[in-house]
Design a protein around this motif. Structure first.
Motif, PDB file in Angstrom:
ATOM      1  N   TYR A   1      -6.601  -3.744  -0.289  1.00 35.86           N
ATOM      2  CA  TYR A   1      -5.490  -3.771   0.660  1.00 35.86           C
ATOM      3  C   TYR A   1      -5.946  -3.708   2.110  1.00 35.86           C
ATOM      4  CZ  TYR A   1      -2.553  -2.689  -3.430  1.00 35.86           C
ATOM      5  OH  TYR A   1      -1.921  -2.712  -4.646  1.00 35.86           O
ATOM      6  N   SER A   2      -7.017  -2.958   2.376  1.00 35.66           N
ATOM      7  CA  SER A   2      -7.419  -2.730   3.774  1.00 35.66           C
ATOM      8  C   SER A   2      -7.796  -4.021   4.483  1.00 35.66           C
ATOM      9  CB  SER A   2      -8.577  -1.728   3.831  1.00 35.66           C
ATOM     10  OG  SER A   2      -9.739  -2.246   3.213  1.00 35.66           O
TER      11      SER A   2
ATOM     12  N   ALA B   1       0.842  -1.198   0.000  1.00 38.65           N
ATOM     13  CA  ALA B   1       0.000   0.000   0.000  1.00 38.65           C
ATOM     14  C   ALA B   1       0.878   1.248   0.000  1.00 38.65           C
ATOM     15  CB  ALA B   1      -0.919  -0.001   1.216  1.00 38.65           C
TER      16      ALA B   1
ATOM     17  N   ARG C   1     -10.065   4.068   5.462  1.00 42.18           N
ATOM     18  CA  ARG C   1      -9.571   3.979   4.090  1.00 42.18           C
ATOM     19  C   ARG C   1      -9.696   5.343   3.416  1.00 42.18           C
ATOM     20  NH1 ARG C   1     -13.310  -1.263   3.404  1.00 42.18           N
ATOM     21  NH2 ARG C   1     -14.755   0.392   4.008  1.00 42.18           N
TER      22      ARG C   1
ATOM     23  N   LEU D   1      -5.225   3.950   6.208  1.00 41.87           N
ATOM     24  CA  LEU D   1      -4.558   3.433   5.018  1.00 41.87           C
ATOM     25  C   LEU D   1      -4.858   4.346   3.840  1.00 41.87           C
ATOM     26  CD1 LEU D   1      -2.910   0.927   3.969  1.00 41.87           C
ATOM     27  CD2 LEU D   1      -5.107   0.046   3.152  1.00 41.87           C
TER      28      LEU D   1
ATOM     29  N   GLU E   1      -4.289   5.313  -0.334  1.00 44.57           N
ATOM     30  CA  GLU E   1      -3.904   4.954  -1.695  1.00 44.57           C
ATOM     31  C   GLU E   1      -3.820   6.244  -2.495  1.00 44.57           C
ATOM     32  OE1 GLU E   1      -2.563   2.862  -4.815  1.00 44.57           O
ATOM     33  OE2 GLU E   1      -2.931   2.057  -2.803  1.00 44.57           O
TER      34      GLU E   1
ATOM     35  N   GLN F   1      -8.275  -0.462  -5.062  1.00 42.03           N
ATOM     36  CA  GLN F   1      -7.030  -0.830  -4.389  1.00 42.03           C
ATOM     37  C   GLN F   1      -7.140  -0.688  -2.874  1.00 42.03           C
ATOM     38  OE1 GLN F   1      -4.725   1.885  -6.930  1.00 42.03           O
ATOM     39  NE2 GLN F   1      -3.385   0.166  -7.408  1.00 42.03           N
ATOM     40  N   VAL F   2      -7.714   0.427  -2.413  1.00 43.50           N
ATOM     41  CA  VAL F   2      -7.770   0.631  -0.973  1.00 43.50           C
ATOM     42  C   VAL F   2      -8.743  -0.345  -0.315  1.00 43.50           C
ATOM     43  CG1 VAL F   2      -9.596   2.409  -0.851  1.00 43.50           C
ATOM     44  CG2 VAL F   2      -7.675   2.473   0.768  1.00 43.50           C
TER      45      VAL F   2
ATOM     46  N   TYR G   1       0.679   4.251   5.125  1.00 45.40           N
ATOM     47  CA  TYR G   1      -0.108   3.819   6.278  1.00 45.40           C
ATOM     48  C   TYR G   1       0.272   4.672   7.481  1.00 45.40           C
ATOM     49  CZ  TYR G   1      -1.838   1.105  10.216  1.00 45.40           C
ATOM     50  OH  TYR G   1      -2.466   0.741  11.384  1.00 45.40           O
TER      51      TYR G   1
END
Length: 376
Positions: free
Chosen positions: A314-315, A282, A329, A292, A294, A310-311, A285
């Motif tokens: 990944y989260s 990511a 996020r 988090l 992006e 993406q977020v 962070y």
């Protein structure tokens, strides 16, 4: 006397390789000006002991397959600076110096001797859009260090063999890691990656078939790149993409510095997903507030939609012992998004932070932003 030709798949000693492609008698990264080559030697046994694997990723994108090659430096953090970083600089600047990358992997020894043999995979070039990534590894001594992982694309015929694939992750895990920009030279006036990394001339394996992604028992989906980077990627599109990556890196760096001035502990988050050969990372962070981010290089609808996916992806993997539940996020943008994008992001409980015209950052999760605006 004519030098014997070495073709992808051929097995040779280093002495024979030097006769054809030059380079030094030892070391993993061996540049040769007379042969216009940078010879990259990979030893799977050594790499595994040092906490990494070189090889093909099973997950391909629209440009084809990626071969990951870890930079020079067996202990401590790897670098592009000074004598220790000379080999890594040779890879990064191979195109502008008129040299090709040639990859060799150790296969054994000459019978009855200690002379190593190496299999030639072929010619490569750095990925024009993401030449390398920083990765945190745990070496044989379990000491954490940052390494440079170069992303190589085939430049003509190569041997793409199953035995050279990076093994998929056995378990899913993640960890908080130091933040490293995509490439340090992106912040120079004349970056080495600007306009000098050619597009790969081959996007299929030597067998002529696109490889299928490895089956993933835990996470499904298809890895894709932006629509602009489709099958007929033009030089203009590649140049624009490189600029976007540079803007994204600069934006992330600026916001990281702002968070650190506010006293926050900031880094990145690195993830391995069971069944995948790729290592995910990511952009940013915030370990203090469990947020988090992006980042995207533009506030276009396409970039925002990509950042949203993406977020959300990944989260799921961000786990920190000092925090409960999923992280907040956020999509980080260089300018305010189109108004209707706020309602889309709100559907998925995703926040927005953007850079204002005066250079400051705005958004509900920005430290001090809520307090400041409650006083207005």
């Amino acid at each position: 006397m004519t030098t014997p030709q070495i073709k992808p798949g051929d097995i040779r000693t280093r002495l024979q390789i030097r006769g054809a492609f030059g380079g030094s008698p030892q070391g993993g990264i061996c540049p040769s000006d007379p042969k216009a080559s940078v010879n990259l030697y990979s030893d799977p046994d050594v790499g595994e002991q040092l906490g990494y694997y070189d090889g093909w990723l099973a997950e391909e994108d629209e440009l084809g397959a990626v071969f990951e090659y870890t930079g020079a430096g067996k202990s401590g953090h790897q670098t592009f600076e000074g004598t220790a970083g000379a080999g890594n600089r040779a890879i990064l600047r191979h195109a502008e110096q008129g040299r090709v990358l040639r990859v060799f992997t150790k296969v054994g020894k000459v019978p009855g001797s200690d002379t190593k043999t190496h299999r030639y995979l072929g010619k490569f070039t750095l990925d024009a859009l993401e030449p390398y990534v920083w990765r945190k590894v745990h070496g044989e001594d379990r000491v954490e260090r940052n390494v440079i992982v170069f992303r190589l694309r085939a430049d003509g015929e190569v041997q793409h063999d199953e035995k050279d694939m990076i093994p998929p992750a056995r378990e899913t895990d993640g960890e908080f890691v130091p933040f490293k920009p995509v490439t340090a030279v992106m912040f120079e006036d004349t970056p080495a990656t600007s306009g000098n990394l050619p597009l790969p001339s081959q996007r299929t394996s030597s067998r002529g078939k696109r490889k299928k992604p490895a089956p993933n028992s835990e996470t499904s989906g298809t890895f894709v790149v932006p629509e602009a980077f489709g099958t007929r990627l033009s030089v203009r599109a590649a140049a624009a993409a490189t600029v976007a990556v540079r803007r994204e890196a600069e934006l992330t760096q600026a916001y990281k510095e702002m968070l650190e001035r506010a006293g926050h502990r900031v880094g990145s988050y690195q993830m391995k997903v069971r069944g995948l050969t790729s290592t995910l990372r990511a952009d940013l962070y915030d370990a203090t507030d469990h947020v988090l981010y992006e980042a995207k290089g533009s506030n276009s609808r396409e970039d925002i939609r990509m950042g949203l996916g993406q977020v959300l992806d990944y989260s799921r993997y961000v786990k920190m012992p000092e925090h409960q539940g999923d992280p907040t996020r956020v999509i980080l943008l260089p300018a305010a998004p189109p108004p209707d994008m706020y309602s889309l992001l709100a559907l998925y409980d995703v926040e927005v932070v953007f850079r204002s015209d005066d250079g400051t950052f705005a958004g509900n999760v920005v430290p001090g932003f809520q307090r400041l605006h409650s006083l207005e």
